[in-house]
Write a protein that holds these residues in place. Structure first.
Motif, PDB file in Angstrom:
ATOM      1  N   ALA A   1      46.693  39.869  39.743  1.00 14.84           N
ATOM      2  CA  ALA A   1      46.057  39.732  40.935  1.00 14.84           C
ATOM      3  C   ALA A   1      45.167  38.646  40.824  1.00 14.84           C
ATOM      4  O   ALA A   1      44.731  38.388  39.584  1.00 14.84           O
ATOM      5  N   ASN A   2      44.752  38.222  41.718  1.00 20.20           N
ATOM      6  CA  ASN A   2      43.630  37.320  41.912  1.00 20.20           C
ATOM      7  C   ASN A   2      42.313  37.466  41.231  1.00 20.20           C
ATOM      8  O   ASN A   2      41.835  38.804  41.446  1.00 20.20           O
TER       9      ASN A   2
ATOM     10  N   VAL B   1      29.484  42.761  34.559  1.00 25.72           N
ATOM     11  CA  VAL B   1      30.897  42.509  35.119  1.00 25.72           C
ATOM     12  C   VAL B   1      30.844  40.957  35.556  1.00 25.72           C
ATOM     13  O   VAL B   1      29.931  40.623  36.164  1.00 25.72           O
ATOM     14  N   THR B   2      31.800  40.234  34.520  1.00 22.61           N
ATOM     15  CA  THR B   2      31.726  38.685  35.028  1.00 22.61           C
ATOM     16  C   THR B   2      32.929  38.069  35.869  1.00 22.61           C
ATOM     17  O   THR B   2      32.886  36.939  36.159  1.00 22.61           O
ATOM     18  N   ASP B   3      33.959  39.101  35.867  1.00 16.41           N
ATOM     19  CA  ASP B   3      35.202  38.646  36.538  1.00 16.41           C
ATOM     20  C   ASP B   3      35.613  40.031  36.934  1.00 16.41           C
ATOM     21  O   ASP B   3      35.752  41.121  36.280  1.00 16.41           O
ATOM     22  N   LEU B   4      36.393  39.816  38.279  1.00 12.75           N
ATOM     23  CA  LEU B   4      36.907  41.050  38.753  1.00 12.75           C
ATOM     24  C   LEU B   4      38.059  40.704  39.674  1.00 12.75           C
ATOM     25  O   LEU B   4      38.292  39.606  40.293  1.00 12.75           O
ATOM     26  N   SER B   5      39.409  41.626  39.466  1.00 12.24           N
ATOM     27  CA  SER B   5      40.398  41.442  40.296  1.00 12.24           C
ATOM     28  C   SER B   5      40.716  43.090  40.635  1.00 12.24           C
ATOM     29  O   SER B   5      40.006  43.878  40.349  1.00 12.24           O
ATOM     30  N   ARG B   6      41.836  43.222  41.795  1.00 15.56           N
ATOM     31  CA  ARG B   6      41.872  44.491  41.927  1.00 15.56           C
ATOM     32  C   ARG B   6      42.512  45.330  40.902  1.00 15.56           C
ATOM     33  O   ARG B   6      42.659  46.645  40.921  1.00 15.56           O
TER      34      ARG B   6
ATOM     35  N   ASP C   1      50.153  40.387  42.889  1.00 16.89           N
ATOM     36  CA  ASP C   1      49.668  40.013  44.092  1.00 16.89           C
ATOM     37  C   ASP C   1      50.386  38.606  44.359  1.00 16.89           C
ATOM     38  O   ASP C   1      50.346  37.920  43.424  1.00 16.89           O
ATOM     39  N   PRO C   2      51.002  38.234  45.711  1.00 18.59           N
ATOM     40  CA  PRO C   2      51.808  37.111  45.698  1.00 18.59           C
ATOM     41  C   PRO C   2      50.965  35.798  45.484  1.00 18.59           C
ATOM     42  O   PRO C   2      51.589  34.722  45.422  1.00 18.59           O
ATOM     43  N   GLU C   3      49.546  35.959  45.682  1.00 16.33           N
ATOM     44  CA  GLU C   3      48.648  34.821  45.634  1.00 16.33           C
ATOM     45  C   GLU C   3      48.171  34.751  44.067  1.00 16.33           C
ATOM     46  O   GLU C   3      47.306  33.589  43.983  1.00 16.33           O
TER      47      GLU C   3
END
Length: 101
Positions: free
Chosen positions: A12-13, A34-39, A3-5
């Motif tokens: 990924a973010n 679930v405490t943290d998620l990205s793609r 992810d470029p951001e």
């Protein structure tokens, strides 16, 4: 695919979330947060022990089990990488689901 951001070193973010779900590891099903998620992955908190490099399925109501691999753990926190990145619409839905809790 990165992810470029995303911050340097991340694929990924990541977004802080609060989603009550289950993880299935083999025949065991465990309730987790679930405490943290990205793609590309997620972090969970659980008192249950998961082996590094083991295959797990994240089970969130309304979705098919999402296959992932346990990458690391620190005490009761585990970081997992999805086998296939989440579609952007699914990711956005899960973040919104968390916001409504």
């Amino acid at each position: 695919m990165s992810d470029p951001e995303a911050p340097e070193g991340r694929a990924a973010n990541r977004v802080g979330v609060t989603i009550r779900a289950q993880v299935r590891a083999g025949t065991n099903k465990m309730t987790i947060d679930v405490t943290d998620l990205s793609r590309t992955g997620f972090q969970i908190e659980t008192v249950h022990r998961l082996a590094p490099d083991s295959k797990v399925y994240l089970v969130i109501p309304g979705l098919s089990g999402l296959e992932a691999t346990v990458k690391w753990n620190r005490k009761d926190l585990y970081g997992c990488a999805f086998v296939a990145p989440l579609h952007e619409a699914i990711f956005d839905s899960l973040v919104k689901l968390s916001d409504t809790r």
